[in-house]
Write a protein that holds these residues in place. Sequence first.
Motif, mmCIF file in Angstrom:
data_model
loop_
_atom_site.group_PDB
_atom_site.id
_atom_site.type_symbol
_atom_site.label_atom_id
_atom_site.label_comp_id
_atom_site.label_asym_id
_atom_site.label_seq_id
_atom_site.Cartn_x
_atom_site.Cartn_y
_atom_site.Cartn_z
ATOM 1 N N PHE A 87 0.807 -1.224 0.000
ATOM 2 C CA PHE A 87 0.000 0.000 0.000
ATOM 3 C C PHE A 87 0.843 1.279 0.000
ATOM 4 O O PHE A 87 0.594 2.178 -0.816
ATOM 5 C CB PHE A 87 -0.967 0.001 1.184
ATOM 6 C CG PHE A 87 -1.745 1.276 1.309
ATOM 7 C CD1 PHE A 87 -2.802 1.545 0.450
ATOM 8 C CD2 PHE A 87 -1.412 2.221 2.271
ATOM 9 C CE1 PHE A 87 -3.517 2.725 0.546
ATOM 10 C CE2 PHE A 87 -2.118 3.405 2.374
ATOM 11 C CZ PHE A 87 -3.178 3.659 1.513
ATOM 12 N N PRO A 88 1.855 1.426 0.891
ATOM 13 C CA PRO A 88 2.634 2.685 0.865
ATOM 14 C C PRO A 88 3.356 2.904 -0.458
ATOM 15 O O PRO A 88 3.416 4.040 -0.954
ATOM 16 C CB PRO A 88 3.635 2.499 2.017
ATOM 17 C CG PRO A 88 3.047 1.437 2.883
ATOM 18 C CD PRO A 88 2.312 0.534 1.956
ATOM 19 N N ILE A 89 3.896 1.812 -1.035
ATOM 20 C CA ILE A 89 4.605 1.942 -2.311
ATOM 21 C C ILE A 89 3.639 2.348 -3.413
ATOM 22 O O ILE A 89 3.918 3.244 -4.225
ATOM 23 C CB ILE A 89 5.313 0.622 -2.661
ATOM 24 C CG1 ILE A 89 6.350 0.276 -1.591
ATOM 25 C CG2 ILE A 89 5.966 0.696 -4.030
ATOM 26 C CD1 ILE A 89 7.012 -1.065 -1.787
ATOM 27 N N ALA A 90 2.472 1.698 -3.442
ATOM 28 C CA ALA A 90 1.480 2.023 -4.459
ATOM 29 C C ALA A 90 1.009 3.469 -4.320
ATOM 30 O O ALA A 90 0.816 4.170 -5.324
ATOM 31 C CB ALA A 90 0.291 1.061 -4.362
ATOM 32 N N MET A 91 0.837 3.926 -3.082
ATOM 33 C CA MET A 91 0.384 5.290 -2.866
ATOM 34 C C MET A 91 1.406 6.303 -3.389
ATOM 35 O O MET A 91 1.047 7.297 -4.021
ATOM 36 C CB MET A 91 0.141 5.538 -1.380
ATOM 37 C CG MET A 91 -0.556 6.865 -1.103
ATOM 38 S SD MET A 91 -0.392 7.425 0.596
ATOM 39 C CE MET A 91 1.303 8.014 0.614
ATOM 40 N N VAL A 92 2.682 6.042 -3.126
ATOM 41 C CA VAL A 92 3.742 6.949 -3.589
ATOM 42 C C VAL A 92 3.786 6.984 -5.110
ATOM 43 O O VAL A 92 3.843 8.060 -5.726
ATOM 44 C CB VAL A 92 5.099 6.515 -3.012
ATOM 45 C CG1 VAL A 92 6.240 7.260 -3.699
ATOM 46 C CG2 VAL A 92 5.146 6.758 -1.514
ATOM 47 N N VAL A 93 3.770 5.805 -5.737
ATOM 48 C CA VAL A 93 3.871 5.748 -7.199
ATOM 49 C C VAL A 93 2.659 6.406 -7.856
ATOM 50 O O VAL A 93 2.798 7.222 -8.779
ATOM 51 C CB VAL A 93 4.008 4.286 -7.672
ATOM 52 C CG1 VAL A 93 3.984 4.214 -9.191
ATOM 53 C CG2 VAL A 93 5.310 3.684 -7.138
ATOM 54 N N LEU A 94 1.461 6.078 -7.390
ATOM 55 C CA LEU A 94 0.260 6.666 -7.977
ATOM 56 C C LEU A 94 0.216 8.176 -7.758
ATOM 57 O O LEU A 94 -0.150 8.938 -8.653
ATOM 58 C CB LEU A 94 -0.993 6.007 -7.381
ATOM 59 C CG LEU A 94 -1.234 4.547 -7.771
ATOM 60 C CD1 LEU A 94 -2.444 3.994 -7.035
ATOM 61 C CD2 LEU A 94 -1.426 4.413 -9.284
ATOM 62 N N SER A 95 0.612 8.615 -6.563
ATOM 63 C CA SER A 95 0.580 10.054 -6.260
ATOM 64 C C SER A 95 1.562 10.835 -7.116
ATOM 65 O O SER A 95 1.356 12.021 -7.374
ATOM 66 C CB SER A 95 0.885 10.276 -4.781
ATOM 67 O OG SER A 95 -0.102 9.684 -3.958
ATOM 68 N N SER A 96 2.637 10.185 -7.559
ATOM 69 C CA SER A 96 3.613 10.897 -8.393
ATOM 70 C C SER A 96 3.031 11.262 -9.749
ATOM 71 O O SER A 96 3.573 12.132 -10.442
ATOM 72 C CB SER A 96 4.873 10.040 -8.572
ATOM 73 O OG SER A 96 4.621 8.925 -9.420
ATOM 74 N N PHE A 97 1.936 10.606 -10.141
ATOM 75 C CA PHE A 97 1.298 10.899 -11.430
ATOM 76 C C PHE A 97 0.028 11.738 -11.270
ATOM 77 O O PHE A 97 -0.696 11.946 -12.238
ATOM 78 C CB PHE A 97 0.950 9.598 -12.163
ATOM 79 C CG PHE A 97 2.148 8.807 -12.591
ATOM 80 C CD1 PHE A 97 2.852 9.151 -13.741
ATOM 81 C CD2 PHE A 97 2.580 7.724 -11.843
ATOM 82 C CE1 PHE A 97 3.966 8.422 -14.139
ATOM 83 C CE2 PHE A 97 3.692 6.994 -12.237
ATOM 84 C CZ PHE A 97 4.388 7.341 -13.383
ATOM 85 N N LYS A 98 -0.230 12.210 -10.053
ATOM 86 C CA LYS A 98 -1.416 13.028 -9.806
ATOM 87 C C LYS A 98 -1.047 14.509 -9.764
ATOM 88 O O LYS A 98 0.065 14.865 -9.363
ATOM 89 C CB LYS A 98 -2.060 12.654 -8.465
ATOM 90 C CG LYS A 98 -2.734 11.296 -8.427
ATOM 91 C CD LYS A 98 -3.377 11.088 -7.054
ATOM 92 C CE LYS A 98 -4.092 9.755 -6.968
ATOM 93 N NZ LYS A 98 -4.729 9.568 -5.635
ATOM 94 N N PRO A 99 -1.985 15.386 -10.123
ATOM 95 C CA PRO A 99 -1.768 16.826 -9.873
ATOM 96 C C PRO A 99 -1.675 17.072 -8.366
ATOM 97 O O PRO A 99 -2.211 16.304 -7.563
ATOM 98 C CB PRO A 99 -3.019 17.479 -10.473
ATOM 99 C CG PRO A 99 -3.585 16.462 -11.416
ATOM 100 C CD PRO A 99 -3.223 15.119 -10.858
ATOM 101 N N GLN A 100 -1.009 18.125 -8.000
ATOM 102 C CA GLN A 100 -0.775 18.427 -6.589
ATOM 103 C C GLN A 100 -2.080 18.471 -5.789
ATOM 104 O O GLN A 100 -2.157 17.966 -4.681
ATOM 105 C CB GLN A 100 -0.037 19.767 -6.465
ATOM 106 C CG GLN A 100 0.240 20.224 -5.048
ATOM 107 C CD GLN A 100 1.453 19.530 -4.440
ATOM 108 O OE1 GLN A 100 2.132 18.778 -5.115
ATOM 109 N NE2 GLN A 100 1.704 19.789 -3.176
ATOM 110 N N ARG A 101 -3.120 19.057 -6.375
ATOM 111 C CA ARG A 101 -4.375 19.241 -5.630
ATOM 112 C C ARG A 101 -5.103 17.932 -5.358
ATOM 113 O O ARG A 101 -5.968 17.856 -4.462
ATOM 114 C CB ARG A 101 -5.299 20.180 -6.408
ATOM 115 C CG ARG A 101 -5.750 19.627 -7.744
ATOM 116 C CD ARG A 101 -6.670 20.569 -8.500
ATOM 117 N NE ARG A 101 -7.112 19.995 -9.773
ATOM 118 C CZ ARG A 101 -6.404 20.047 -10.889
ATOM 119 N NH1 ARG A 101 -5.229 20.661 -10.887
ATOM 120 N NH2 ARG A 101 -6.857 19.487 -11.999
ATOM 121 N N ASP A 102 -4.788 16.884 -6.118
ATOM 122 C CA ASP A 102 -5.507 15.608 -5.977
ATOM 123 C C ASP A 102 -4.778 14.589 -5.118
ATOM 124 O O ASP A 102 -5.319 13.512 -4.860
ATOM 125 C CB ASP A 102 -5.759 14.990 -7.359
ATOM 126 C CG ASP A 102 -6.685 15.842 -8.213
ATOM 127 O OD1 ASP A 102 -7.467 16.619 -7.620
ATOM 128 O OD2 ASP A 102 -6.615 15.732 -9.452
#
Length: 271
Positions: A19-34
């Motif tokens: 979960f923490p790894i997936a959250m970091v990787v997915l968040s790196s492709f999100k806009p800052q506000r999301d």
Amino acid sequence: MGRALRLSAAAAAVVWSIFPIAMVVLSSFKPQRDIFAIPPQLVFAPTLENYVRLLAEWPAFLPNLLNSLIVTIGATLVTVLFSTLAGYVYARYRGRLLALSAFFMVVVRMLPPIVVTLPLFPLFSWLRINDTHLVLVILYAAFFVSLSTWIMRAFIDQVPRELEEAALVDGAGLFQVLRMVVLPLVTNGVIAAALFVIVYAWNEFIFALVFTTRVARTAPLVMSEMMSTTDGVDWGVLFAAATVQLAPVLAFILSAQRYVIAGLTAGAVKG
């Protein structure tokens, strides 16, 4: 019932780890506000904006990532070389001095890294090797050679002595026996020991923080700076940097996971 419970526990452990790894990787492709939107946005349009800003705002990141690669390769080669030789000695010879040195290696490995840095800093300053790749290679190899030695000893213990004796009878020297007989049979152990060193050296922070300032700075130091800016943490850029830093070693570990298991279980079963 027991099997279902074990499978559930295993699945929970996997989710907890991923979960923490997936959250970091997915968040790196999100806009800052999301990134920290409530509820979390599981469906979104991926963007490379964070990676573009990472390269633009932190130009030192890639050179420092290269420093991490150089230091990791150097520390791994040095550690594997010396731990293989030491593992052979501990597997094939006995004596009070060897037992004392083995105890000393275990004790040193148990010390926190910061305790080791205090007396070494003035020494390395006097030698003028601070802020070089060499100082980190020496420190990482010295800190991890003990565990690697015990891994190699466990694998070498499984090599029949008769093979070495036959080679000696045929006229081979000790180093020829080690290179042509023992080493090919403990390749899995060499890879397992190397993997542990790679993971440690790639992510190490304390030694790099104390002994480097500019030339030999590694990627974890840049990421720590990203978390201490006066304008606040730019989480999108930080997650992009974490993903770039994580990807090579994670891919390497996944491709060689059976060697990690072999290293963890080395010597557990004695035939």
